[in-house]
Design a protein around this motif. Sequence first.
Motif, PDB file in Angstrom:
ATOM      1  N   TYR A 101       4.335  -7.919  -7.619  1.00 15.81           N
ATOM      2  CA  TYR A 101       4.417  -7.356  -6.264  1.00 15.81           C
ATOM      3  C   TYR A 101       4.528  -5.833  -6.244  1.00 15.81           C
ATOM      4  CZ  TYR A 101       5.523  -6.927  -1.321  1.00 15.81           C
ATOM      5  OH  TYR A 101       5.480  -6.592   0.016  1.00 15.81           O
ATOM      6  N   PHE A 102       5.207  -5.258  -7.213  1.00 15.71           N
ATOM      7  CA  PHE A 102       5.431  -3.817  -7.195  1.00 15.71           C
ATOM      8  C   PHE A 102       4.416  -3.029  -8.023  1.00 15.71           C
ATOM      9  CE2 PHE A 102       9.560  -5.532  -5.984  1.00 15.71           C
ATOM     10  CZ  PHE A 102       9.892  -4.717  -4.906  1.00 15.71           C
TER      11      PHE A 102
ATOM     12  N   LYS B  79      10.082   2.682   5.277  1.00 16.23           N
ATOM     13  CA  LYS B  79       9.340   1.439   5.034  1.00 16.23           C
ATOM     14  C   LYS B  79       9.774   0.805   3.717  1.00 16.23           C
ATOM     15  CE  LYS B  79       4.978   2.616   7.340  1.00 16.23           C
ATOM     16  NZ  LYS B  79       3.551   2.904   7.086  1.00 16.23           N
ATOM     17  N   ILE B  80       9.871   1.629   2.688  1.00 15.98           N
ATOM     18  CA  ILE B  80      10.250   1.130   1.367  1.00 15.98           C
ATOM     19  C   ILE B  80      11.661   0.544   1.402  1.00 15.98           C
ATOM     20  CG2 ILE B  80      10.742   1.816  -1.023  1.00 15.98           C
ATOM     21  CD1 ILE B  80       8.503   3.969  -0.631  1.00 15.98           C
ATOM     22  N   MET B  81      12.576   1.237   2.057  1.00 12.88           N
ATOM     23  CA  MET B  81      13.956   0.767   2.106  1.00 12.88           C
ATOM     24  C   MET B  81      14.073  -0.543   2.891  1.00 12.88           C
ATOM     25  SD  MET B  81      15.563   2.775   0.210  1.00 12.88           S
ATOM     26  CE  MET B  81      17.144   2.004   0.499  1.00 12.88           C
ATOM     27  N   ILE B  82      13.340  -0.638   3.995  1.00 17.68           N
ATOM     28  CA  ILE B  82      13.336  -1.900   4.754  1.00 17.68           C
ATOM     29  C   ILE B  82      12.781  -3.019   3.878  1.00 17.68           C
ATOM     30  CG2 ILE B  82      12.268  -3.101   6.697  1.00 17.68           C
ATOM     31  CD1 ILE B  82      12.399  -0.448   8.238  1.00 17.68           C
TER      32      ILE B  82
ATOM     33  N   LEU C 137       0.823  -1.206   0.000  1.00 11.18           N
ATOM     34  CA  LEU C 137       0.000   0.000   0.000  1.00 11.18           C
ATOM     35  C   LEU C 137       0.861   1.262   0.000  1.00 11.18           C
ATOM     36  CD1 LEU C 137      -2.872  -1.021   2.464  1.00 11.18           C
ATOM     37  CD2 LEU C 137      -3.058  -0.594   0.000  1.00 11.18           C
ATOM     38  N   THR C 138       2.009   1.202   0.663  1.00 12.63           N
ATOM     39  CA  THR C 138       2.936   2.347   0.634  1.00 12.63           C
ATOM     40  C   THR C 138       3.499   2.535  -0.772  1.00 12.63           C
ATOM     41  OG1 THR C 138       3.558   1.941   2.947  1.00 12.63           O
ATOM     42  CG2 THR C 138       5.032   3.325   1.651  1.00 12.63           C
ATOM     43  N   ILE C 139       3.830   1.433  -1.430  1.00 12.72           N
ATOM     44  CA  ILE C 139       4.329   1.502  -2.807  1.00 12.72           C
ATOM     45  C   ILE C 139       3.253   2.059  -3.734  1.00 12.72           C
ATOM     46  CG2 ILE C 139       5.047   0.105  -4.792  1.00 12.72           C
ATOM     47  CD1 ILE C 139       6.490  -1.726  -2.772  1.00 12.72           C
TER      48      ILE C 139
END
Length: 334
Positions: A311-312, A267-270, A97-99
């Motif tokens: 996924y992305f 979040k994205i980097m993790i 959802l962040t992506i």
Amino acid sequence: MYFRFLTALILREALFIKKNKDRWLKDEAAPPVSPDEMASAFTQTVDDLAYAKTFYAHSKTTNYLNKLAARMYLNIYRNRKEESSRLKTFWKYELPLTIQKHHRTLLFSFVLFTVFFLLGFFVSRQDVEVARNFFGDSYVNQTIENIEKGNPFGIYEGGNPLLSWLGIMINNIKVAFIFFVSGIFCGIPTMYKLAETGAMVGIFDQLFASHGYGIQFWLVVFVHGMLEITAIIVSGMAGFVLGKSFLFPGTKKRIEAFREGAKDGVKIMIGIVPVFVIAAFFEGLITRLYNDASWLTSFITAASTVFVIWYFIIYPIQLHKKNTAKALLTRQTL
């Protein structure tokens, strides 16, 4: 007299719903994941439920709040009982959802990379010295020597596989975090580094294409390159998210927007660290098998491509649509 009282009660309920509906829908469609936010949201919902039970004991609003509070309680209990579910929630819901929230920024990152990939490819096609300027004479000479021996990608067969994996993994993760942190400077260093990486891959591709190995380049290098390049593009997106949140805060205070952008970026980097780990594993141990187990390397390339697209891109959109439809249905019920 009773009619006036009933009318006032209905109007009060309507105002109560109007004042709090957006928060309820948000808590239902995208429940808080951090313990503090979850506890705060649950407390507010319980307060609303107590108010509703006092004044509108038999209304649909009370029934809805009762179900919402029960669901939030179960989420809190489940999170306390199973910490492992936090990781599942992150990978299954929170990260996608962040992506999706920043899909336009991801598209910009991808387009920037692709444009400079093509520039690097075609410029190096006109000037063979470009590759030497990027990679150095030693690397280019060794690659050309391998091509002449009939083993064009022999560069991936050297060194200890395990040490190669660890070295590549550490280096790529370090570079990716530089991409992200550089975003604080209005995203300009991130843009430069992403463009440089795109040009470098394009030049690398042309180095093989000029000797008739253009198709093999995609089949061999993208055994690890699909995941690695995707993670680089996504880390560029995280840097742009950080820079954009400071430059364009919108209706929010700049510090609040920046804090939210930094949170999303982290979040994205993790989320992409495991992608780098797997990509480095493929580069250190699997890519070198392109001659002995071409079926395996081809399968990994195809599977990686499917995973990246799903996924992305596809899954975040599907998840967002599902949550939006659910929120809309709830709004109509209210």
